[in-house]
Design a protein around this motif. Structure first.
Motif, PDB file in Angstrom:
ATOM      1  N   SER A   1     -39.429 -40.794  -1.251  1.00 23.89           N
ATOM      2  CA  SER A   1     -40.450 -40.319  -0.327  1.00 23.89           C
ATOM      3  C   SER A   1     -40.194 -38.856   0.051  1.00 23.89           C
ATOM      4  O   SER A   1     -41.140 -38.066   0.193  1.00 23.89           O
ATOM      5  CB  SER A   1     -40.414 -41.192   0.924  1.00 23.89           C
ATOM      6  OG  SER A   1     -41.638 -41.222   1.552  1.00 23.89           O
ATOM      7  N   LEU A   2     -38.915 -38.503   0.178  1.00 22.55           N
ATOM      8  CA  LEU A   2     -38.566 -37.110   0.504  1.00 22.55           C
ATOM      9  C   LEU A   2     -38.854 -36.202  -0.694  1.00 22.55           C
ATOM     10  O   LEU A   2     -38.903 -34.987  -0.553  1.00 22.55           O
ATOM     11  CB  LEU A   2     -37.083 -37.019   0.917  1.00 22.55           C
ATOM     12  CG  LEU A   2     -36.774 -37.662   2.277  1.00 22.55           C
ATOM     13  CD1 LEU A   2     -35.270 -37.853   2.482  1.00 22.55           C
ATOM     14  CD2 LEU A   2     -37.350 -36.844   3.436  1.00 22.55           C
ATOM     15  N   ASP A   3     -39.044 -36.783  -1.839  1.00 19.75           N
ATOM     16  CA  ASP A   3     -39.472 -36.007  -3.005  1.00 19.75           C
ATOM     17  C   ASP A   3     -41.011 -35.956  -3.077  1.00 19.75           C
ATOM     18  O   ASP A   3     -41.594 -34.940  -3.447  1.00 19.75           O
ATOM     19  CB  ASP A   3     -38.901 -36.670  -4.269  1.00 19.75           C
ATOM     20  CG  ASP A   3     -39.246 -35.869  -5.516  1.00 19.75           C
ATOM     21  OD1 ASP A   3     -38.815 -34.703  -5.598  1.00 19.75           O
ATOM     22  OD2 ASP A   3     -39.959 -36.396  -6.385  1.00 19.75           O
ATOM     23  N   TYR A   4     -41.650 -37.066  -2.701  1.00 25.35           N
ATOM     24  CA  TYR A   4     -43.121 -37.123  -2.719  1.00 25.35           C
ATOM     25  C   TYR A   4     -43.735 -36.071  -1.798  1.00 25.35           C
ATOM     26  O   TYR A   4     -44.664 -35.363  -2.180  1.00 25.35           O
ATOM     27  CB  TYR A   4     -43.582 -38.497  -2.207  1.00 25.35           C
ATOM     28  CG  TYR A   4     -44.237 -39.405  -3.217  1.00 25.35           C
ATOM     29  CD1 TYR A   4     -43.470 -40.103  -4.141  1.00 25.35           C
ATOM     30  CD2 TYR A   4     -45.617 -39.608  -3.221  1.00 25.35           C
ATOM     31  CE1 TYR A   4     -44.059 -40.979  -5.040  1.00 25.35           C
ATOM     32  CE2 TYR A   4     -46.210 -40.478  -4.113  1.00 25.35           C
ATOM     33  CZ  TYR A   4     -45.430 -41.170  -5.017  1.00 25.35           C
ATOM     34  OH  TYR A   4     -46.011 -42.039  -5.898  1.00 25.35           O
ATOM     35  N   ALA A   5     -43.229 -36.024  -0.561  1.00 27.24           N
ATOM     36  CA  ALA A   5     -43.904 -35.214   0.472  1.00 27.24           C
ATOM     37  C   ALA A   5     -44.142 -33.773   0.013  1.00 27.24           C
ATOM     38  O   ALA A   5     -45.288 -33.299   0.030  1.00 27.24           O
ATOM     39  CB  ALA A   5     -43.113 -35.269   1.775  1.00 27.24           C
TER      40      ALA A   5
ATOM     41  N   TRP B   1     -37.273 -27.988  -0.942  1.00 25.74           N
ATOM     42  CA  TRP B   1     -37.411 -28.820   0.259  1.00 25.74           C
ATOM     43  C   TRP B   1     -36.844 -30.209  -0.006  1.00 25.74           C
ATOM     44  O   TRP B   1     -36.084 -30.772   0.789  1.00 25.74           O
ATOM     45  CB  TRP B   1     -38.897 -28.903   0.651  1.00 25.74           C
ATOM     46  CG  TRP B   1     -39.170 -29.513   2.006  1.00 25.74           C
ATOM     47  CD1 TRP B   1     -39.423 -28.842   3.172  1.00 25.74           C
ATOM     48  CD2 TRP B   1     -39.244 -30.914   2.327  1.00 25.74           C
ATOM     49  NE1 TRP B   1     -39.642 -29.727   4.197  1.00 25.74           N
ATOM     50  CE2 TRP B   1     -39.539 -31.009   3.712  1.00 25.74           C
ATOM     51  CE3 TRP B   1     -39.088 -32.086   1.608  1.00 25.74           C
ATOM     52  CZ2 TRP B   1     -39.677 -32.226   4.367  1.00 25.74           C
ATOM     53  CZ3 TRP B   1     -39.212 -33.311   2.259  1.00 25.74           C
ATOM     54  CH2 TRP B   1     -39.510 -33.368   3.629  1.00 25.74           C
ATOM     55  N   SER B   2     -37.208 -30.734  -1.168  1.00 27.50           N
ATOM     56  CA  SER B   2     -36.784 -32.092  -1.535  1.00 27.50           C
ATOM     57  C   SER B   2     -35.247 -32.155  -1.592  1.00 27.50           C
ATOM     58  O   SER B   2     -34.623 -33.047  -0.990  1.00 27.50           O
ATOM     59  CB  SER B   2     -37.415 -32.436  -2.888  1.00 27.50           C
ATOM     60  OG  SER B   2     -36.831 -33.566  -3.446  1.00 27.50           O
TER      61      SER B   2
ATOM     62  N   VAL C   1     -43.325 -29.335   5.358  1.00 27.49           N
ATOM     63  CA  VAL C   1     -43.535 -28.700   4.046  1.00 27.49           C
ATOM     64  C   VAL C   1     -44.590 -27.599   4.161  1.00 27.49           C
ATOM     65  O   VAL C   1     -44.408 -26.490   3.642  1.00 27.49           O
ATOM     66  CB  VAL C   1     -43.996 -29.742   3.001  1.00 27.49           C
ATOM     67  CG1 VAL C   1     -44.252 -29.055   1.668  1.00 27.49           C
ATOM     68  CG2 VAL C   1     -42.978 -30.846   2.844  1.00 27.49           C
ATOM     69  N   ARG C   2     -45.686 -27.882   4.865  1.00 28.22           N
ATOM     70  CA  ARG C   2     -46.753 -26.864   5.013  1.00 28.22           C
ATOM     71  C   ARG C   2     -46.177 -25.618   5.664  1.00 28.22           C
ATOM     72  O   ARG C   2     -46.486 -24.494   5.293  1.00 28.22           O
ATOM     73  CB  ARG C   2     -47.905 -27.419   5.851  1.00 28.22           C
ATOM     74  CG  ARG C   2     -48.721 -28.420   5.081  1.00 28.22           C
ATOM     75  CD  ARG C   2     -50.015 -28.759   5.826  1.00 28.22           C
ATOM     76  NE  ARG C   2     -50.445 -30.071   5.412  1.00 28.22           N
ATOM     77  CZ  ARG C   2     -50.344 -31.173   6.147  1.00 28.22           C
ATOM     78  NH1 ARG C   2     -49.875 -31.118   7.386  1.00 28.22           N
ATOM     79  NH2 ARG C   2     -50.744 -32.333   5.669  1.00 28.22           N
ATOM     80  N   ASN C   3     -45.319 -25.860   6.655  1.00 25.33           N
ATOM     81  CA  ASN C   3     -44.679 -24.764   7.349  1.00 25.33           C
ATOM     82  C   ASN C   3     -43.876 -23.893   6.382  1.00 25.33           C
ATOM     83  O   ASN C   3     -43.944 -22.669   6.416  1.00 25.33           O
ATOM     84  CB  ASN C   3     -43.732 -25.390   8.383  1.00 25.33           C
ATOM     85  CG  ASN C   3     -43.509 -24.507   9.547  1.00 25.33           C
ATOM     86  OD1 ASN C   3     -42.982 -23.419   9.362  1.00 25.33           O
ATOM     87  ND2 ASN C   3     -43.924 -24.943  10.725  1.00 25.33           N
ATOM     88  N   LEU C   4     -43.156 -24.536   5.493  1.00 22.22           N
ATOM     89  CA  LEU C   4     -42.369 -23.787   4.500  1.00 22.22           C
ATOM     90  C   LEU C   4     -43.297 -23.000   3.581  1.00 22.22           C
ATOM     91  O   LEU C   4     -43.067 -21.819   3.303  1.00 22.22           O
ATOM     92  CB  LEU C   4     -41.519 -24.773   3.676  1.00 22.22           C
ATOM     93  CG  LEU C   4     -40.812 -24.188   2.449  1.00 22.22           C
ATOM     94  CD1 LEU C   4     -39.726 -23.195   2.883  1.00 22.22           C
ATOM     95  CD2 LEU C   4     -40.190 -25.286   1.598  1.00 22.22           C
ATOM     96  N   PHE C   5     -44.377 -23.654   3.135  1.00 19.96           N
ATOM     97  CA  PHE C   5     -45.259 -23.007   2.157  1.00 19.96           C
ATOM     98  C   PHE C   5     -46.036 -21.826   2.757  1.00 19.96           C
ATOM     99  O   PHE C   5     -46.499 -20.959   2.035  1.00 19.96           O
ATOM    100  CB  PHE C   5     -46.242 -24.023   1.558  1.00 19.96           C
ATOM    101  CG  PHE C   5     -45.581 -24.989   0.588  1.00 19.96           C
ATOM    102  CD1 PHE C   5     -44.251 -24.857   0.231  1.00 19.96           C
ATOM    103  CD2 PHE C   5     -46.318 -26.023   0.017  1.00 19.96           C
ATOM    104  CE1 PHE C   5     -43.650 -25.737  -0.656  1.00 19.96           C
ATOM    105  CE2 PHE C   5     -45.726 -26.899  -0.878  1.00 19.96           C
ATOM    106  CZ  PHE C   5     -44.388 -26.763  -1.208  1.00 19.96           C
TER     107      PHE C   5
END
Ligand SMILES: Nc1ncnc2c1ncn2[C@@H]1O[C@H](COP(=O)(O)OP(=O)(O)O)[C@@H](O)[C@H]1O
Ligand SMILES: O=P(O)(O)O[C@H]1O[C@H](CO)[C@@H](O[C@H]2O[C@H](CO)[C@@H](O)[C@H](O)[C@H]2O)[C@H](O)[C@H]1O
Length: 483
Positions: free
Chosen positions: A393-397, A423-424, A249-253
């Protein structure tokens, strides 16, 4: 259990209360509770000259709230407290100090949480090793029995490291050789984590760390078995699934102009592999534990459990009230299903329960949701509960990363939450498609949506008690599910 200060207790039950409330693993935080007693399960064999005497105590807690008033497992709980006892203060263990008192068996002791003490941890390791050398693979000492499965010699030189972090139990790594999990909340009977690991290990499953042994105790109150600890292969090459997802996720952001499918850290192939690993694990569980097809009142029981959880959650999280109607109609759709296939499941699956190794994904922690009574956690359940847990969890991250990055900047928060949703969506789709290997039927969609809602409701309570600043994440999910 006696209401008097039992041997080995700090001066009074209030002292235990303060200690329990400070620990991460005590599940009663946020509920009104009092300590009603403590008992000694035994002294660990394997102590050496100059080392600690390690006692295993059991502390009982009673609650005074609505859930407790309904009785059953919600009214009282017992926690395992292993103590490393020394005649003198041990400065190196100051952070794990529990108290000092005159112990009838050991005299004056300075007591520390034994999970933090390498000298104490070595006593468990030596005892497990001795069990392997017995013809039947067991070592009994008083009320304690160590069990070993054949096939591996433990490294007795390995030093222990206590895993830090947000955990319900205490896990100690012995070098890179073995991992021992000390169960904190204990209940009479078979521990589901040990039971499932034993079955999957014997079946040669690729998706769990092999079970190497476990520790039982005779419950002084009932004479029945309490399971206190589990010993497993240490997964040397493991990366935590939650951390891998956060990194993606950080990579995407950080790549502002790119979509989730375009960035280097795309997680979708891993999400798909996770889906396949879960499907394979469910298949082995279905072979080795009971399966059933629930109809009529039995199917309605699944929906009733979701309703009951919502009733409790509404008292703890008033913001849920706005979504009560939508949630109840979702649960009613489950009650109306003609048939629900059930089997043994993981029960509390999320990314933090997955480890990516060079051999693929492994699933850990088959204890089920710590907040549910044990007898419910081991009942055959729909495998869609596990799929839903991972979908949550894939929504939480992505939303956890978004809220951290955008703290105090509402405009940026909105933008990041949109990208989080992308992402989610992408990773949830890859995961569920790989799990099912085909499109979902209407019944499966209903079950998945209801289990997701039920999990999100559970999460609102969990976050309110443990990480109040995160509660908006599951609340937003409840709002979306109910929209
Ligand atoms: N066999 C293993 N090898 C290496 N690490 C492990 C192993 N099993 C679990 N872990 C790690 O230990 C952590 C705690 O394990 P878990 O079973 O989830 O404990 P808890 O019941 O306390 O939540 C997990 O997040 C995982 O990273
Ligand atoms: O202690 P356990 O691992 O058995 O599980 C409890 O704690 C989890 C948090 O560590 C909690 O999971 C929730 O937060 C996760 C992120 O930290 C997220 O990935 C999960 O989807 C979310 O449910 C779990 O619910 C709780 O039972």
């Amino acid at each position: 259990m006696s209401d008097q200060a039992a041997p080995g207790m700090p001066g009074s039950p209030e002292d235990w209360s303060g200690y329990l409330a400070r620990t991460r693993w005590f599940a009663g935080k946020g509920r009104p509770f009092r300590v009603t007693g403590a008992e000694r399960l035994g002294l660990l064999p394997g102590s050496v000259d100059g080392g600690p005497r390690v006692v295993l105590d059991l502390v009982e807690v009673a609650y005074d709230d609505e859930a407790a008033a309904r009785g059953g497992d919600q009214a009282r709980e017992r926690y395992q407290v292993p103590l490393a006892c020394y005649p003198d203060a041990q400065q190196r263990l100051d952070h794990a100090f529990v108290g000092w008192w005159e112990d009838p068996e050991l005299g004056w002791v300075h007591a520390y949480d034994a999970a933090h003490d390498r000298e104490a941890a070595a006593c468990w390791l030596r005892s497990f090793d001795r069990a392997a050398r017995e013809p039947d693979g067991t070592l009994t000492d008083g009320a304690l029995t160590f069990h070993r499965l054949p096939g591996h010699d433990l490294d007795l030189e390995a030093t222990s490291t206590l895993f830090s972090g947000e955990q319900s139990n205490s896990s100690l790594a012995f070098g890179e050789d073995a991992l021992m999990k000390l169960f904190r909340k204990v209940t009479v009977g078979t521990n589901p984590d040990i039971e499932v690991h034993a079955a999957l290990t014997r079946a040669g499953s690729e998706h769990v760390a092999a079970l190497r042994g476990w520790l039982d105790a005779r419950d002084p109150a009932s004479g029945e078995t309490l399971q206190l600890a589990m010993l497993q292969a240490y997964l040397r090459t493991a990366s935590d699934g939650w951390e891998l997802a956060l990194a993606s996720v950080r990579n995407l952001f950080t790549s502002e102009d790119l979509h989730a499918r375009e960035v280097g850290g795309d997680f979708s192939a891993e999400a798909a592999r996770l889906g396949t690993a879960l499907a394979e694990t469910h298949a082995v569980l279905a072979e080795h534990f009971a399966t059933d097809r629930l109809t009529g009142d039995d199917a309605a029981r699944l929906a009733a459990a979701m309703e009951a959880r919502l009733d409790d959650a509404l008292a703890a999280v008033p913001e849920l009230a706005a979504h009560e109607g939508a949630l109840r109609s979702l649960y009613a759709a489950v009650a109306a299903l003609p048939e629900v296939a059930v089997q043994r499941v993981h029960g509390d699956l999320h990314l933090g329960q997955t480890l990516r190794t060079v051999e693929g994904w492994k699933l850990v922690d088959f204890e089920g949701e710590p907040a549910r009574p044990l007898h419910e956690r081991v009942l055959p359940d729909s495998p869609w509960r596990d799929v839903a847990g991972m979908m949550r969890s894939l929504d939480y991250a992505p939303h956890v990363v978004a809220r951290t990055l955008a703290e105090g900047d509402p405009a940026w928060a909105e933008q990041l939450h949109e990208r989080a949703a992308e992402w989610s969506h992408r990773n949830r789709n890859h995961f569920v498609n790989a799990y099912a290997g085909r499109g979902l039927t209407d019944e499966e969609r209903t079950l998945l949506a209801a289990y997701e809602a039920d999990k999100a409701v559970y999460e609102t309570v969990y976050e309110t008690r443990n990480r109040p600043s995160w509660v908006q994440i599951p609340l937003a999910a409840v709002a979306r599910i109910g929209a």
